[in-house]
Motif scaffolding. Structure first.
Motif, short mmCIF file in Angstrom:
data_model
loop_
_atom_site.label_atom_id
_atom_site.label_comp_id
_atom_site.label_asym_id
_atom_site.label_seq_id
_atom_site.Cartn_x
_atom_site.Cartn_y
_atom_site.Cartn_z
N UNK A 114 -3.43 67.47 41.51
CA UNK A 114 -4.47 66.72 42.21
C UNK A 114 -4.69 67.20 43.64
N UNK A 115 -3.73 67.91 44.20
CA UNK A 115 -3.89 68.42 45.56
C UNK A 115 -2.56 68.63 46.24
N UNK A 116 -2.61 69.32 47.37
CA UNK A 116 -1.41 69.56 48.19
C UNK A 116 -1.69 69.04 49.59
N UNK A 117 -0.75 68.27 50.11
CA UNK A 117 -0.90 67.63 51.41
C UNK A 117 0.33 67.90 52.28
N UNK A 118 0.19 67.62 53.57
CA UNK A 118 1.32 67.66 54.50
C UNK A 118 1.57 66.23 54.95
N UNK A 119 2.80 65.79 54.85
CA UNK A 119 3.13 64.41 55.18
C UNK A 119 3.57 64.18 56.60
N UNK A 120 4.00 65.22 57.28
CA UNK A 120 4.58 65.04 58.62
C UNK A 120 4.19 66.24 59.46
N UNK A 127 5.13 70.58 52.80
CA UNK A 127 3.97 70.14 52.03
C UNK A 127 4.44 69.51 50.73
N UNK A 128 3.55 68.73 50.13
CA UNK A 128 3.85 68.20 48.80
C UNK A 128 2.63 68.33 47.92
N UNK A 129 2.90 68.67 46.65
CA UNK A 129 1.84 68.80 45.66
C UNK A 129 1.91 67.59 44.74
N UNK A 130 0.75 66.99 44.51
CA UNK A 130 0.65 65.78 43.70
C UNK A 130 0.17 66.16 42.30
N UNK A 131 0.87 65.63 41.30
CA UNK A 131 0.51 65.87 39.90
C UNK A 131 0.26 64.55 39.18
N UNK A 132 -0.71 64.58 38.29
CA UNK A 132 -0.92 63.51 37.33
C UNK A 132 -0.29 63.97 36.03
N UNK A 133 0.69 63.21 35.55
CA UNK A 133 1.39 63.54 34.31
C UNK A 133 1.02 62.49 33.26
N UNK A 134 0.52 62.95 32.11
CA UNK A 134 0.15 62.05 31.03
C UNK A 134 0.71 62.59 29.71
N UNK A 135 0.53 61.83 28.65
CA UNK A 135 1.12 62.20 27.37
C UNK A 135 2.63 62.10 27.48
N UNK A 136 3.10 60.94 27.93
CA UNK A 136 4.51 60.75 28.27
C UNK A 136 5.38 60.46 27.06
N UNK A 137 6.62 60.97 27.12
CA UNK A 137 7.65 60.68 26.13
C UNK A 137 8.91 60.27 26.87
N UNK A 138 9.59 59.27 26.33
CA UNK A 138 10.80 58.75 26.97
C UNK A 138 12.00 59.66 26.72
N UNK A 139 12.92 59.62 27.64
CA UNK A 139 14.18 60.36 27.54
C UNK A 139 15.21 59.69 28.45
N UNK A 140 16.30 60.36 28.68
CA UNK A 140 17.37 59.83 29.52
C UNK A 140 17.30 60.46 30.90
N UNK A 141 17.27 59.64 31.96
CA UNK A 141 17.28 60.22 33.31
C UNK A 141 18.54 61.04 33.56
N UNK A 142 18.41 62.06 34.40
CA UNK A 142 19.54 62.90 34.80
C UNK A 142 19.59 62.93 36.32
#
Length: 189
Positions: A114-120, A127-142
């Motif tokens: 979705x874009x790259x921004x600077x926060x500070x 910088x940080x790059x923002x992503x939209x993630x869809x088509x999600x599947x569950x799993x175990x956090x690591x």
């Protein structure tokens, strides 16, 4: 993932630079600079790796994480985010995929930058790059050791917006990411 650091004509020029502090997550440097009028000064800069912010969306809601943030002595909800650990590299999308899986256990089949921004940008080139993630599947956090107190939950969009208004979401990159999402949605019609 690092932004361009090419000098812009007529702007502040670096005369010298020295590292003041370093740890595995950041370094602090002090630059002697010359302003356009010829006067000199000192500029302190925090160098940190770029990071990714992931909007994991489904059913008109979002997956959020919450953890205790020591510098502000508080917990607030935010989108999953983070940077590569020292010694590891990859693309912004690789990082987004890794952070989403690590913090929530989720994986996604569709990734939209979705874009790259600077926060500070007044003190850091991070910088940080923002992503939209869809088509999600569950799993175990690591989760990393530092994330042992992290919580994860899905929140419907109206509740997410109420949380923002009530101060339950205060992370600037999460708020900026949400704005990028809204602009993206407007272009889709």
């Amino acid at each position: 993932m690092t932004q361009s650091t090419e000098p812009v004509p007529g702007t502040i020029r670096t005369i010298s630079s020295r590292e003041v502090y370093r740890n595995p997550w950041l370094s602090l440097r002090e630059d002697v600079v010359e302003r356009p009028d010829g006067s000199r000064g000192i500029y302190s800069v925090v160098d940190r790796p770029d990071y990714a912010v992931v909007i994991a969306a489904e059913r008109d809601g979002f997956h959020l994480v919450d953890q205790y943030r020591y510098p502000i002595r508080a917990r607030h909800w935010e989108f999953p985010q983070g940077c590569f650990p020292p010694g590891r590299t990859g693309t912004a999308e690789d990082l987004g995929r890794a952070e989403l899986a690590e913090e929530t256990g989720l994986s996604a089949t569709s990734w939209t930058a979705l874009g790259t921004l600077n926060g500070w940008h007044g003190a850091s080139g991070q910088a940080f790059t923002v992503f939209l993630a869809t088509g999600l599947s569950a799993g175990t956090p690591r989760r990393e050791h530092e994330e042992q107190d992290m919580r994860h939950r899905w929140v419907p969009r109206p509740e997410f917006e109420r949380m923002i208004r009530a101060g339950g979401v205060r992370d600037d990159s999460t708020l900026a990411a949400y704005l990028l999402l809204q602009l993206h949605e407007r272009t889709l019609g």
